[in-house]
Design a protein around this motif. Sequence first.
Motif, PDB file in Angstrom:
ATOM      1  N   GLU A  58       9.601  25.367 -30.145  1.00  0.00           N
ATOM      2  CA  GLU A  58       8.710  25.566 -31.278  1.00  0.00           C
ATOM      3  C   GLU A  58       7.849  26.803 -31.055  1.00  0.00           C
ATOM      4  N   ASP A  59       7.435  27.428 -32.148  1.00  0.00           N
ATOM      5  CA  ASP A  59       6.542  28.579 -32.047  1.00  0.00           C
ATOM      6  C   ASP A  59       5.239  28.165 -31.368  1.00  0.00           C
ATOM      7  N   GLY A  60       4.754  29.024 -30.493  1.00  0.00           N
ATOM      8  CA  GLY A  60       3.502  28.742 -29.807  1.00  0.00           C
ATOM      9  C   GLY A  60       3.609  29.031 -28.318  1.00  0.00           C
ATOM     10  N   TRP A  61       2.612  28.547 -27.599  1.00  0.00           N
ATOM     11  CA  TRP A  61       2.566  28.711 -26.141  1.00  0.00           C
ATOM     12  C   TRP A  61       3.052  27.442 -25.462  1.00  0.00           C
ATOM     13  N   HIS A  62       3.767  27.644 -24.369  1.00  0.00           N
ATOM     14  CA  HIS A  62       4.282  26.511 -23.589  1.00  0.00           C
ATOM     15  C   HIS A  62       4.074  26.824 -22.101  1.00  0.00           C
ATOM     16  N   PHE A  63       3.553  25.812 -21.386  1.00  0.00           N
ATOM     17  CA  PHE A  63       3.277  25.985 -19.963  1.00  0.00           C
ATOM     18  C   PHE A  63       3.829  24.782 -19.188  1.00  0.00           C
ATOM     19  N   ALA A  64       4.181  25.021 -17.945  1.00  0.00           N
ATOM     20  CA  ALA A  64       4.636  23.914 -17.092  1.00  0.00           C
ATOM     21  C   ALA A  64       4.332  24.233 -15.642  1.00  0.00           C
ATOM     22  N   ASP A 507       2.187  14.516 -27.996  1.00  0.00           N
ATOM     23  CA  ASP A 507       3.124  15.497 -28.558  1.00  0.00           C
ATOM     24  C   ASP A 507       3.093  16.819 -27.794  1.00  0.00           C
ATOM     25  N   ARG A 508       1.990  17.062 -27.088  1.00  0.00           N
ATOM     26  CA  ARG A 508       1.830  18.337 -26.395  1.00  0.00           C
ATOM     27  C   ARG A 508       2.049  18.232 -24.878  1.00  0.00           C
ATOM     28  N   LEU A 509       1.867  17.038 -24.330  1.00  0.00           N
ATOM     29  CA  LEU A 509       1.850  16.862 -22.878  1.00  0.00           C
ATOM     30  C   LEU A 509       2.985  15.956 -22.431  1.00  0.00           C
ATOM     31  N   TYR A 552       2.944  21.506 -20.984  1.00  0.00           N
ATOM     32  CA  TYR A 552       1.950  21.420 -22.060  1.00  0.00           C
ATOM     33  C   TYR A 552       2.227  22.519 -23.069  1.00  0.00           C
ATOM     34  N   SER A 553       2.117  22.161 -24.354  1.00  0.00           N
ATOM     35  CA  SER A 553       2.391  23.111 -25.431  1.00  0.00           C
ATOM     36  C   SER A 553       1.177  23.273 -26.335  1.00  0.00           C
ATOM     37  N   ILE A 554       0.983  24.495 -26.790  1.00  0.00           N
ATOM     38  CA  ILE A 554      -0.059  24.800 -27.771  1.00  0.00           C
ATOM     39  C   ILE A 554       0.648  25.332 -29.007  1.00  0.00           C
ATOM     40  N   PHE A 555       0.710  24.519 -30.036  1.00  0.00           N
ATOM     41  CA  PHE A 555       1.468  24.901 -31.242  1.00  0.00           C
ATOM     42  C   PHE A 555       0.577  25.661 -32.215  1.00  0.00           C
TER      43      PHE A 555
END
Length: 555
Positions: A58-64, A507-509, A552-555
């Motif tokens: 999905e569009d946005g930032w994603h971290f792991a 939904d983000r974590l 973790y995602s930031i949509f």
Amino acid sequence: MKKLTLLVAFTMLLQLAFAGGLLTNYNQSAQYVRMLSRNAALEIDAVFYNPAGLVKMEDGWHFAFYSQTIFQNREVNTEFPLLNDGYYKGETTVPVFPDLYAVYKKDKWAFSLGLGPVGGGGTSTFDRGLPSFEIPISKAVPALAGLSQINPALGVTGYSADLAFDGSSTYWGIQVGATYAINEIFSVYGGVRVMPSTNAYKGSITNVMLEAGGQMNPAPAWLTGASATVSGIAGQASEGANIMYGTAATMQPVIDAGGGGFTLAQLEGAGYIDAATRAQVEGGLLYIGVPSEQIDMMNLSQVQGTYNAAGDELTTTVAILNGTAQTLEATSGAMEDREVDTKQKGLGFTPIIGINISPNDDWNIGLKYEHKTSLTLKNETKVDDLGLFPDGAEGSYDVPGIFTAGVGYRGIDKFELQLSYNIYFDKGVDYGYNVRYSSVGQQVHRDIDKNYFELGLGIQYNITDNFALSVGGLISENGVSPEYQSDFSYSNSSKTLAGGFMWKITDRLTFDFGVLNTFYIDDTVEFTDPDVGKYKEHYAKTTFDVAAGLSYSIF
């Protein structure tokens, strides 16, 4: 005796790769540890496994962030006959094996960053050293056993030594790249991995002891003392030779006067020699082993020849004894405590390309090629008693190219399947020479018969939308030749089983957890030593890995 040295042993990478090829760590996420197949991944760990598929996020930032705790044991069991004990065990514990990923996705583009130990990542500790350390010391026993013929108290019957070796290897991978979606089906990736790399070696040979006369003695001091004893015996032999030659010389005037054909008794009767002289000459002959009945029959010329021959024999003995004394003194120096403490550092670059193919919502195909990494490491040496690591010297440690392919299928209700294939182009890398042969003055190249490959299958069962269980299996087959294997660096084909779960907390974590166990196939190699002939050496290994992490995602 040959100088005790580790030769090129230290320069051999200890192959601390835990899941992957000869030098490469492929265990780069908790998802991998629980599935063993991620080459068609479309989640954030695709940064490493399938970067061309990142545009499916999905569009946005994603971290792991993921971390693994790894336990590996390495066992070497050699049948070299001169060793006290041929079993050696090395332990590697990696408390933290981290991976960090970041992705920014916007429309048709995805930009990604990955950080993790793509090679090595731990320290392997051998408290007893390795056969390559101990075999040269063990050869001292038969090499010095002959001293008992000079003096029974000098006979060497055993040895002991304190041996230790720590080797670590960490090749960090800092990967950056961009992914572009050509259309709904095809997307491509281009990137580079920067690889700052460090090898570190600490080794020591201390407290070498030799058993002689029923006692264990510090080898350097004992050998120095034995050298002095042998030198003293050589001096006595030299004096004996001078006496023999001198006595023979006193007979020459009598022989010149025509008395060479007469016996000692006849010469005494004719007044050429007196009784004391005759007794002295006969006593010398008896001392060097001539029977008395033979002495009675010998004429003076024969007596003189026997004395000269005895002088020649003693002279030869003197040369042998002096040579032995010099060898003992040199061996004494070689038996002193030795230490090596060095690091090797360098930087390499790995170009990476990939393509992702998504023909429909059920199928996904990921392909990736990592180019060969040209890597040069430079010595930073603190201690080098063996002269193996000149400070500032450089060496080549190339990492092979890799091609990976994966197929993912989501067409079965609640199930996701992934099949992955990796091939490591080891035949394109020069792995140098085998240390075991180098230690006996031979050069045997560490050949690769065929490229290393892996085949993995992962299955995920989605119990709910937020929780899933997974299992995985992996078959790995190396392509090394017997000439490649040594106690410092060996590879075993293997089978791996894994399992774990995914918990989508929000939904983000998301939390991922996995465990794997690798079952290696023991390998046996036959070596030929110029002193003892053929013998076998057995190599075994075990690996257990626990992984966990959050994305973790930031949509």
